[in-house]
Each structure stands twice: as C-alpha cells, then as structure tokens.
Design a protein around this motif. Structure first.
Motif, mmCIF file in Angstrom:
data_model
loop_
_atom_site.group_PDB
_atom_site.id
_atom_site.type_symbol
_atom_site.label_atom_id
_atom_site.label_comp_id
_atom_site.label_asym_id
_atom_site.label_seq_id
_atom_site.Cartn_x
_atom_site.Cartn_y
_atom_site.Cartn_z
ATOM 1 N N PRO A 69 0.839 -1.209 0.000
ATOM 2 C CA PRO A 69 0.000 0.000 0.000
ATOM 3 C C PRO A 69 0.868 1.250 0.000
ATOM 4 O O PRO A 69 1.975 1.256 0.534
ATOM 5 N N ASP A 93 0.331 3.928 1.610
ATOM 6 C CA ASP A 93 0.249 4.657 2.871
ATOM 7 C C ASP A 93 -0.182 3.678 3.951
ATOM 8 O O ASP A 93 -0.199 2.467 3.744
ATOM 9 N N GLY A 94 -0.538 4.220 5.095
ATOM 10 C CA GLY A 94 -0.984 3.366 6.192
ATOM 11 C C GLY A 94 -0.473 3.886 7.515
ATOM 12 O O GLY A 94 0.463 4.690 7.576
ATOM 13 N N GLU A 95 -1.092 3.415 8.606
ATOM 14 C CA GLU A 95 -0.651 3.834 9.929
ATOM 15 C C GLU A 95 0.726 3.276 10.262
ATOM 16 O O GLU A 95 1.477 3.870 11.027
ATOM 17 N N THR A 96 1.065 2.116 9.680
ATOM 18 C CA THR A 96 2.393 1.534 9.827
ATOM 19 C C THR A 96 3.056 1.492 8.471
ATOM 20 O O THR A 96 2.445 1.074 7.481
ATOM 21 N N ILE A 97 4.306 1.955 8.393
ATOM 22 C CA ILE A 97 5.039 1.937 7.126
ATOM 23 C C ILE A 97 6.424 1.317 7.326
ATOM 24 O O ILE A 97 6.998 1.391 8.397
ATOM 25 N N ASN A 128 1.200 -5.970 8.809
ATOM 26 C CA ASN A 128 0.671 -5.215 7.671
ATOM 27 C C ASN A 128 1.270 -3.822 7.690
ATOM 28 O O ASN A 128 1.281 -3.155 8.733
ATOM 29 N N PHE A 129 1.750 -3.378 6.547
ATOM 30 C CA PHE A 129 2.400 -2.070 6.489
ATOM 31 C C PHE A 129 2.385 -1.549 5.063
ATOM 32 O O PHE A 129 2.214 -2.296 4.092
ATOM 33 N N GLY A 130 2.548 -0.237 4.947
ATOM 34 C CA GLY A 130 2.634 0.405 3.651
ATOM 35 C C GLY A 130 4.035 0.932 3.406
ATOM 36 O O GLY A 130 4.969 0.690 4.186
ATOM 37 N N ARG A 158 0.312 12.294 6.988
ATOM 38 C CA ARG A 158 -0.006 11.063 6.254
ATOM 39 C C ARG A 158 -0.562 9.975 7.160
ATOM 40 O O ARG A 158 -0.721 8.827 6.735
ATOM 41 N N VAL A 205 0.750 8.497 9.751
ATOM 42 C CA VAL A 205 1.690 7.461 10.178
ATOM 43 C C VAL A 205 1.793 7.440 11.699
ATOM 44 O O VAL A 205 2.069 8.460 12.334
#
Length: 296
Positions: free
Chosen positions: A41, A43-47, A114-116, A152, A154
């Motif tokens: 992805p 973006d996302g809360e976790t990258i 799960n991460f972006g 973003r 994060v």
C-alpha cells in the motif's frame, strides 16, 4: 584547521538547506530508489521506511568526494543538482540493495505484519545531521519530518538500518515525536546457516542496547558465530570508520582497514547488519554479507 572548520560549516549548510527544501540531503532519483517495492500500500498507519540508506550506500563515497569540490568552487546548487544525474549506483549494487529490502519485507510479512510504503515520497531521516553534530539543524528538520509523517497518518515506522533507527528514536530527546519506531530486527524471527564473525553496528549494540537480543536471534537462527571478546565483545567491537568519512577520508579508511583485519583474524566470513558497515569493510573483506542476505 580553519579550512576544515569552514568546510564542515559549508557541508552543514548544504545538507540542512536541501533537507528543509526537499526532505533529501542531496538530489536523488527517488523513483529509481523506491522501485524495489511493488504491491505494498502507498500509505498506512504503519510503514516500512528505508530512508534510502541501502539504495544509496554504494554511491555515498562519491558524494563524500564531491563535498570538498562544492566547498572550493562555491557552486553548491549547480553541482548538487547535476549529481542526481552524474552519480548513479551500478546495477549490481542496486540489485543487491533491492534484494535485501525485499527479503526484509518478506520476513515482516511472514510475521503477519501489515504495512505500507511511501515510495518516491519517502523522506530522509536526518541521520547525517545528528551524526555530524549539527544538533540545532537536526531538531529543526525533525519538526518538519514529524509533520510530514503526521499529515499522512503514520503512527508506527519500521526501520531497516541502524542509522535511520537511531536518528528517529533520538528525535524524542529533543522534540515532540510521538511516533512508534521499531527496527525490523526487533520484529522478525529468521532462519539461516553458515559460520561468520559478526561485526556489530555501534548504534545497535551500544547506543540502542540491541547487542544481546540480535546476537541471540542470530545464534537461534542456525548461524554459527565465531567469537573473540577483544574483537566482537559488546564493549570491545570497534567502528567501521564510516561516520568519519566526511571529515577525513584517510582516517576513515585507516579505521575500516584496521577493523577488517581484526575481524578476519577471527573468521574469513564477515556478517554485518548495516549498509554503511558493508561499504566500508567490503574493500578489505572477500566474503562479507548483510544479515538480510543470509536469513529468511
């Protein structure tokens, strides 16, 4: 001494100005350096966050050679802009860095995480400012970087190298930086094989206190580690010489050569966990691997 002082001040100004303008310490082909990733992805809360360290580690010495020319000619903008097109990694260097990042991503995914990824929008961490002692500039850039991540959405960043990890964690000592920082080695379990002497990252082992945890994971993985307290002990392992390169190339290379000789006295196979350690030791070691190249 005065010339060196002015050179360091010029370097500080160049790096700081570039970071504040573009989130990069010098012009980089971010589309190229982020092209290792696909399917993640955007973006996302976790990258997962590379700060381009693995991707550009092979060309950093060429930038180190460029800085004195920038100082003498006093043409920073022209030279720095041109460097984006003139200084490129060779294909083998780039493929190697991409394979390392893909393997790290696979290990994280195997843990159910799960991460972006921010792709070509990814900013640089600011590690150069911190490690060069430019603390005021580091703090100012940290505020800008924090706002970038918060805009973003994060909340957690997974880092892949010690310099980036340390730079992000240290922001909390100076500014409000309430983003959770985790290094991938804290999150994954892995399997490997082979016999190596381990060159520990100074930042992992001492600054962040990760020596025992990483060593335990390496040994549990199936990798056999050759030990000599005077060479590989937590309090005795020495630097690869990399952080000194912008100040003195000769001193940096002398330290790198000395460290390589000590490691080779223990085992001809050397295992590192930092892209800069790899680059600084590899001229003196025939068989040197990053940990993310030998585990899965």
């Amino acid at each position: 001494m005065e010339i060196n002082k002015r050179r360091i001040q010029k370097m500080r100004d160049l790096i700081s100005q570039n970071l504040m303008e573009s989130f990069l310490p010098f012009p980089l082909d971010t589309k190229l350096y982020s092209s290792w990733a696909s399917g993640l992805p955007h973006d996302g809360e976790t990258i997962i966050y590379t700060s381009y360290m693995y991707q550009i580690s092979g060309i950093l010495k060429r930038y180190e050679e460029l800085f004195p020319k920038i100082y003498r000619l006093n043409l920073p903008k022209r030279l720095m802009t041109a460097s984006k097109f003139l200084i490129k990694p060779n294909r083998d260097e780039l493929d190697r860095s991409f394979n390392i990042l893909k393997n790290i991503t696979s290990m994280l995914t195997a843990q159910g995480l799960n991460f972006g990824y921010l792709y070509d929008e990814e900013p640089y961490s600011g590690a150069l400012l911190l490690e060069s002692g430019f603390i005021n500039e580091y703090k100012e850039y940290g505020k800008k970087l924090y706002n970038f991540f918060k805009e973003r959405g994060v909340k957690q960043i997974i880092t892949v190298d010690p310099h980036t990890t340390n730079a992000l964690k240290r922001y909390k000592d100076f500014i409000d930086f309430d983003i959770d920082i985790k290094n991938y080695l804290e999150l994954v379990n892995f399997k490997g094989s082979g016999n190596y002497v381990i060159h520990d990252s100074c930042l992992y082992s001492r600054a962040m206190g990760m020596y025992d945890n990483i060593r335990a994971k390496i040994k549990d993985s199936g990798i056999s580690a050759s030990e000599n307290y005077l060479v590989t002990g937590k309090d005795m392992g020495s630097c690869c010489g990399g952080p000194l390169a912008l100040v003195s190339t000769k001193d940096s290379e002398d330290i790198s050569k000395s460290r390589a000789e000590k490691l080779l006295s223990v085992n001809e196979n050397v295992l590192v966990m930092c892209p800069l350690c790899y680059q600084n030791l590899s001229p003196y070691v025939n068989n040197i691997k990053d940990i993310a190249e030998v585990v899965s």
